[in-house]
Design an enzyme around this catalytic site. Structure first.
Site, PDB file in Angstrom:
ATOM      1  N   ASP A  97      -9.378  18.980 -48.415  1.00  0.00           N
ATOM      2  CA  ASP A  97      -9.116  17.435 -48.665  1.00  0.00           C
ATOM      3  C   ASP A  97      -7.975  17.494 -49.630  1.00  0.00           C
ATOM      4  O   ASP A  97      -6.927  16.589 -49.581  1.00  0.00           O
ATOM      5  CB  ASP A  97     -10.328  16.540 -48.847  1.00  0.00           C
ATOM      6  CG  ASP A  97     -11.294  17.115 -50.028  1.00  0.00           C
ATOM      7  OD1 ASP A  97     -10.747  18.227 -50.558  1.00  0.00           O
ATOM      8  OD2 ASP A  97     -12.283  16.294 -50.354  1.00  0.00           O
ATOM      9  N   ASP A 155      -4.874  24.911 -38.535  1.00  0.00           N
ATOM     10  CA  ASP A 155      -4.540  24.072 -37.480  1.00  0.00           C
ATOM     11  C   ASP A 155      -4.116  22.639 -37.926  1.00  0.00           C
ATOM     12  O   ASP A 155      -2.964  22.188 -37.705  1.00  0.00           O
ATOM     13  CB  ASP A 155      -5.574  23.870 -36.460  1.00  0.00           C
ATOM     14  CG  ASP A 155      -5.065  23.101 -35.207  1.00  0.00           C
ATOM     15  OD1 ASP A 155      -4.021  23.412 -34.725  1.00  0.00           O
ATOM     16  OD2 ASP A 155      -5.860  22.252 -34.756  1.00  0.00           O
ATOM     17  N   LYS A 205     -13.428  24.629 -48.275  1.00  0.00           N
ATOM     18  CA  LYS A 205     -14.219  23.402 -48.545  1.00  0.00           C
ATOM     19  C   LYS A 205     -15.506  23.908 -49.380  1.00  0.00           C
ATOM     20  O   LYS A 205     -16.561  23.631 -48.678  1.00  0.00           O
ATOM     21  CB  LYS A 205     -14.504  22.877 -47.318  1.00  0.00           C
ATOM     22  CG  LYS A 205     -15.239  21.271 -47.405  1.00  0.00           C
ATOM     23  CD  LYS A 205     -14.316  20.351 -48.113  1.00  0.00           C
ATOM     24  CE  LYS A 205     -15.299  19.033 -48.345  1.00  0.00           C
ATOM     25  NZ  LYS A 205     -14.622  18.139 -49.143  1.00  0.00           N
ATOM     26  N   TYR A 242     -13.592  27.870 -33.967  1.00  0.00           N
ATOM     27  CA  TYR A 242     -13.026  27.903 -32.713  1.00  0.00           C
ATOM     28  C   TYR A 242     -13.471  29.092 -31.667  1.00  0.00           C
ATOM     29  O   TYR A 242     -13.745  28.696 -30.625  1.00  0.00           O
ATOM     30  CB  TYR A 242     -11.533  28.376 -32.570  1.00  0.00           C
ATOM     31  CG  TYR A 242     -10.370  27.214 -32.810  1.00  0.00           C
ATOM     32  CD1 TYR A 242     -10.685  26.528 -34.188  1.00  0.00           C
ATOM     33  CD2 TYR A 242      -9.351  27.068 -32.153  1.00  0.00           C
ATOM     34  CE1 TYR A 242      -9.512  25.609 -34.307  1.00  0.00           C
ATOM     35  CE2 TYR A 242      -8.433  26.343 -32.381  1.00  0.00           C
ATOM     36  CZ  TYR A 242      -8.402  25.382 -33.207  1.00  0.00           C
ATOM     37  OH  TYR A 242      -7.684  24.533 -33.668  1.00  0.00           O
ATOM     38  N   ASP A 265       0.142  20.927 -38.893  1.00  0.00           N
ATOM     39  CA  ASP A 265       0.697  19.651 -38.222  1.00  0.00           C
ATOM     40  C   ASP A 265       1.226  18.832 -39.345  1.00  0.00           C
ATOM     41  O   ASP A 265       2.224  18.415 -39.363  1.00  0.00           O
ATOM     42  CB  ASP A 265      -0.185  19.126 -37.341  1.00  0.00           C
ATOM     43  CG  ASP A 265      -0.111  19.508 -35.873  1.00  0.00           C
ATOM     44  OD1 ASP A 265       0.126  20.777 -35.720  1.00  0.00           O
ATOM     45  OD2 ASP A 265      -0.266  18.704 -35.100  1.00  0.00           O
TER      46      ASP A 265
END
Ligand code: IPM
Ligand code: MG
Length: 367
Positions: free
Chosen positions: A224, A248, A192, A142, A252
């Protein structure tokens, strides 16, 4: 009688509507417990672009920093959404988080048991889910530089940069371990590391810090795989810590467990004030967006915003009893069948935004 200053950025879309309900509930808390909450209204996002030409003015960020805590509705919307725009509402939110040093974003996801049928996941899977995602908020892709677009002979190109420095990882991971100690003493760190160098640094630092927390059960999970575990076995998790963008996306996804993204609050925290019994400056916002499709219709679910105000009472003002009173009022209202349109199957049974706020505020007052 204690007096607190709360900076408010109602923002865009449904932001002002849900903010009004948080305000109602805070007034009820003030009445019931003898506090005064003095509000300062400030502009952020599209609303600030329309008025001032920028998504956040320096003086408004400074006013927010000087308050005891900050409440935020939502930012963004189709009016400011074109990918070619240089000035965007989201920049204001990111600048606020960065400028105030709010490096840890706490996103609790718990199921209110009367809402077990609102979740699209099977009841047996979501029953008993109580997880806390700690998302790193001021680093990673970001904020990394370079971030830009250019043209080359074969076409257009763009770059974003994912960079983490050790101190940015250490502070948020320590907070996550500390929070795990106040809960079920389990921590999942998401990365990751099979592909990204920044994730290998993340994993190394987490493993080193774990030596200081032998009483906390740590696991490393690839992002994942985590996306899959969250819908297959969410009850397995307690505290989850991860970098900015993974957090983020995963939050959700996790919001679906609770039945509606409209229910979920968040707290963005900076360092604890020196000497002040663990209180921190914080920014409190629902995790939902500005929902332009229902803005202005008195239909939005204000619970995520109201529960964000509860987190504000707890984390920035040190008012634990008051925070619990709000959370209990929400749970009781929902148990009594107070549901907004996102939670009912038959629309004419739904409460409006303001009626939902009344249902919660009334219970706070009566408590
Ligand atoms: C969130 C939002 C923000 C983010 C946007 C609005 C910049 O999606 O708080 O989750 O990506 O952090
Ligand atoms: Mg998001």
């Amino acid at each position: 009688m204690a007096e607190f200053t709360v900076a408010r950025f109602a923002g865009d879309g449904v932001g002002p509507e849900v903010m009004a309900e948080a305000d109602k509930v805070l007034s009820a808390v003030g009445g019931a417990f003898g506090h005064r909450f003095r509000a300062i209204d400030l502009l952020l996002g599209g609303a600030a672009i329309d008025r001032y030409g920028v998504p956040l003015r320096g003086e408004d960020a400074a006013a927010a920093a000087a308050a005891d805590a900050i409440l935020l509705g939502a930012v963004g919307g189709p009016a400011w959404d074109s990918p070619t725009r240089a000035v965007r509402p989201e920049q204001g939110l990111l600048a606020l988080r960065k400028r105030l040093g709010l490096y840890a974003n706490l996103r609790p996801v718990a199921l209110l048991s009367p809402l077990v049928d609102a979740s699209p996941l099977k009841g047996a899977l979501v029953e008993g889910v109580d997880l806390l995602v700690v998302r790193e908020l001021t680093g990673g892709i970001y904020f990394g530089r370079p971030s830009r677009r250019w043209r080359e002979r074969r076409g257009r190109a763009a770059v974003d940069t994912l960079v983490y420095r050790e101190h940015e990882i250490v502070r948020v991971v320590r907070l996550a371990f500390d929070l795990a100690r106040t809960r079920r003493r389990r921590l999942a760190s998401i990365d990751k590391a099979n592909v990204l160098e920044s994730s290998r640094l993340w994993r190394t630092v987490v493993s080193e810090i774990a030596a200081d927390y032998p009483d906390v059960d740590l696991e490393h999970v690839l992002v994942d795989a985590m996306a899959m575990h969250l819908v297959r076995n969410p009850a397995r998790f307690d505290v989850v810590v991860t970098e900015n963008m993974f957090g983020d996306i995963l939050t959700d996804e996790a919001s679906v467990i609770a039945g509606s993204i409209g229910l979920l609050p968040s707290a963005s925290l900076g360092a604890a004030h020196a000497g002040a019994n663990g209180r921190r400056l914080g920014l409190y916002e629902p995790i939902h967006g500005s929902a332009p499709d229902i803005a202005g219709q008195n239909r939005a679910n204000p619970i995520g915003m109201i529960l964000s105000a509860a987190l504000l009472l707890r984390w920035s003002l040190g008012l634990e009893r008051e925070a619990v009173a709000v959370e209990t009022a929400v749970a009781d209202a929902v148990a009594a069948g107070a549901l907004t349109a996102d939670l009912v199957t038959v629309d004419h049974h739904a409460l409006s935004t303001s009626a939902m706020g009344d249902a919660v505020a009334g219970r706070v007052q009566a408590a």
